[in-house]
Design a protein around this motif. Sequence first.
Motif, PDB file in Angstrom:
ATOM      1  N   PHE A 160      -3.182 -19.150 -15.970  1.00 17.79           N
ATOM      2  CA  PHE A 160      -2.302 -17.647 -15.942  1.00 17.79           C
ATOM      3  C   PHE A 160      -2.479 -17.060 -14.669  1.00 17.79           C
ATOM      4  O   PHE A 160      -3.693 -17.116 -14.200  1.00 17.79           O
ATOM      5  CB  PHE A 160      -2.882 -16.921 -17.014  1.00 17.79           C
ATOM      6  N   THR A 161      -1.604 -16.505 -14.220  1.00 16.29           N
ATOM      7  CA  THR A 161      -1.691 -15.426 -13.001  1.00 16.29           C
ATOM      8  C   THR A 161      -2.012 -14.174 -13.557  1.00 16.29           C
ATOM      9  O   THR A 161      -1.197 -13.698 -14.482  1.00 16.29           O
ATOM     10  CB  THR A 161      -0.358 -15.556 -12.249  1.00 16.29           C
ATOM     11  N   PRO A 162      -3.004 -13.266 -13.248  1.00 16.51           N
ATOM     12  CA  PRO A 162      -3.256 -12.092 -13.575  1.00 16.51           C
ATOM     13  C   PRO A 162      -2.383 -11.051 -13.388  1.00 16.51           C
ATOM     14  O   PRO A 162      -1.670 -10.998 -12.411  1.00 16.51           O
ATOM     15  CB  PRO A 162      -4.540 -11.631 -12.841  1.00 16.51           C
ATOM     16  N   ILE A 163      -1.990 -10.098 -14.391  1.00 18.76           N
ATOM     17  CA  ILE A 163      -1.003  -9.278 -14.260  1.00 18.76           C
ATOM     18  C   ILE A 163      -1.661  -8.060 -13.624  1.00 18.76           C
ATOM     19  O   ILE A 163      -2.731  -7.672 -13.984  1.00 18.76           O
ATOM     20  CB  ILE A 163      -0.489  -8.783 -15.776  1.00 18.76           C
ATOM     21  N   THR A 164      -0.859  -7.283 -12.900  1.00 21.82           N
ATOM     22  CA  THR A 164      -1.409  -5.834 -12.312  1.00 21.82           C
ATOM     23  C   THR A 164      -0.445  -4.798 -13.249  1.00 21.82           C
ATOM     24  O   THR A 164       0.308  -4.905 -13.974  1.00 21.82           O
ATOM     25  CB  THR A 164      -0.887  -5.829 -10.926  1.00 21.82           C
ATOM     26  N   THR A 165      -0.809  -3.489 -12.681  1.00 22.68           N
ATOM     27  CA  THR A 165      -0.232  -2.666 -13.397  1.00 22.68           C
ATOM     28  C   THR A 165       1.194  -2.263 -13.350  1.00 22.68           C
ATOM     29  O   THR A 165       1.724  -1.912 -13.862  1.00 22.68           O
ATOM     30  CB  THR A 165      -1.208  -1.112 -13.018  1.00 22.68           C
ATOM     31  N   GLU A 166       1.343  -2.325 -11.952  1.00 19.74           N
ATOM     32  CA  GLU A 166       2.672  -2.413 -11.318  1.00 19.74           C
ATOM     33  C   GLU A 166       3.811  -3.335 -12.098  1.00 19.74           C
ATOM     34  O   GLU A 166       4.890  -3.067 -12.542  1.00 19.74           O
ATOM     35  CB  GLU A 166       3.056  -2.688  -9.922  1.00 19.74           C
ATOM     36  N   SER A 206      11.503 -12.706 -13.027  1.00 26.59           N
ATOM     37  CA  SER A 206      12.105 -14.095 -13.521  1.00 26.59           C
ATOM     38  C   SER A 206      11.616 -14.282 -14.944  1.00 26.59           C
ATOM     39  O   SER A 206      10.816 -13.824 -15.680  1.00 26.59           O
ATOM     40  CB  SER A 206      11.428 -15.180 -12.612  1.00 26.59           C
ATOM     41  N   PHE A 207      12.458 -15.353 -15.598  1.00 31.12           N
ATOM     42  CA  PHE A 207      12.285 -15.752 -16.908  1.00 31.12           C
ATOM     43  C   PHE A 207      11.177 -16.230 -17.332  1.00 31.12           C
ATOM     44  O   PHE A 207      10.525 -15.785 -18.266  1.00 31.12           O
ATOM     45  CB  PHE A 207      13.771 -16.775 -17.210  1.00 31.12           C
ATOM     46  N   ASN A 208      10.518 -16.959 -16.125  1.00 30.14           N
ATOM     47  CA  ASN A 208       9.246 -17.941 -16.675  1.00 30.14           C
ATOM     48  C   ASN A 208       8.190 -16.732 -16.834  1.00 30.14           C
ATOM     49  O   ASN A 208       7.212 -16.618 -17.509  1.00 30.14           O
ATOM     50  CB  ASN A 208       8.956 -18.868 -15.661  1.00 30.14           C
ATOM     51  N   ARG A 209       8.255 -15.504 -15.678  1.00 29.13           N
ATOM     52  CA  ARG A 209       6.908 -14.886 -15.977  1.00 29.13           C
ATOM     53  C   ARG A 209       7.205 -13.810 -16.926  1.00 29.13           C
ATOM     54  O   ARG A 209       6.225 -13.306 -17.465  1.00 29.13           O
ATOM     55  CB  ARG A 209       7.165 -13.900 -14.388  1.00 29.13           C
TER      56      ARG A 209
END
Length: 288
Positions: A160-166, A206-209
């Motif tokens: 998993f790629t960490p999510i940011t606030t933006e 994107s759809f995958n994200r």
Amino acid sequence: MKNGAVEGVSYDTKADIQKSNCEVCYNESICNCEDDEEEAENQPNPMVLGDLIRVQIAYDDIYDYDDDLPLSSWLQQNPDSTESNNGSSNMSLMIATKWEKNYRMDMPDEFSERVGLSDQILSMENVIPLLLFRLFWTEHLQDILCFQNNLYPTQTGKPFTPITTEELNVFIALNLVMGIKKLPSYRDYWSSAPDLHDSYVSKFMSFNRFSCLLNNLHVNDNSVVTNRTDPKYDKLYKIRPLLDILQNNFQKNYKPSERVAIDESMIKFKGRNSLKQYMPKKPTKRGY
């Protein structure tokens, strides 16, 4: 003779009829019909329920007081002792409670709370929907969502790629837009079919994200949830921080008036959940 009257005799008045009824005694000196009537007139009117709250009822000597005692009292009495029996037999008066017609209801104090919008909203110069939304969807809530969404993949071991606030802001905004521009499935916004594809939504993410964020969306830590058999188990544990923060923000930014009309609505849901309600006579029969 019929009904106390002698056959063959005519009666003109009611008094004559009553006198004829007394003839059954065959002796006016011993007739006591008039005395009975006077005694009935002197009787007081029967007591109406509610005229008295508590009245004393006198019992005769032949009344057995022990008949009205609860069974639990016999467990506390000693069968060999005679003091309790003598005490109960000597009691000749009891207090019976009567219902009262008139009742008194304590009225609440005069409503003096301040109602309406908060000072923060009233002091805004350029009020736009985004500023109002930020009053309820605060940065503190954003930080909690970012932390929990990054924590859950590490607990499951998935890449998993960490999510940011933006990025979370974009994800929330796309969900709001999808609520306005509705399609059968969220996949249709990235569809290759020209009649379903939405260029406005698809250009931001994107759809995958979007699917990855949607699958890993969490509000609370699953590793510390209490057991279902625990009396303190919270059925809304997974979204409890979100509910508490939103409720606090709503109460802080708006004060309702004294009289509030509340309506209900059913959110359709057919999945497996213990909070789901079933009302067969409603247009939406299953849901929340």
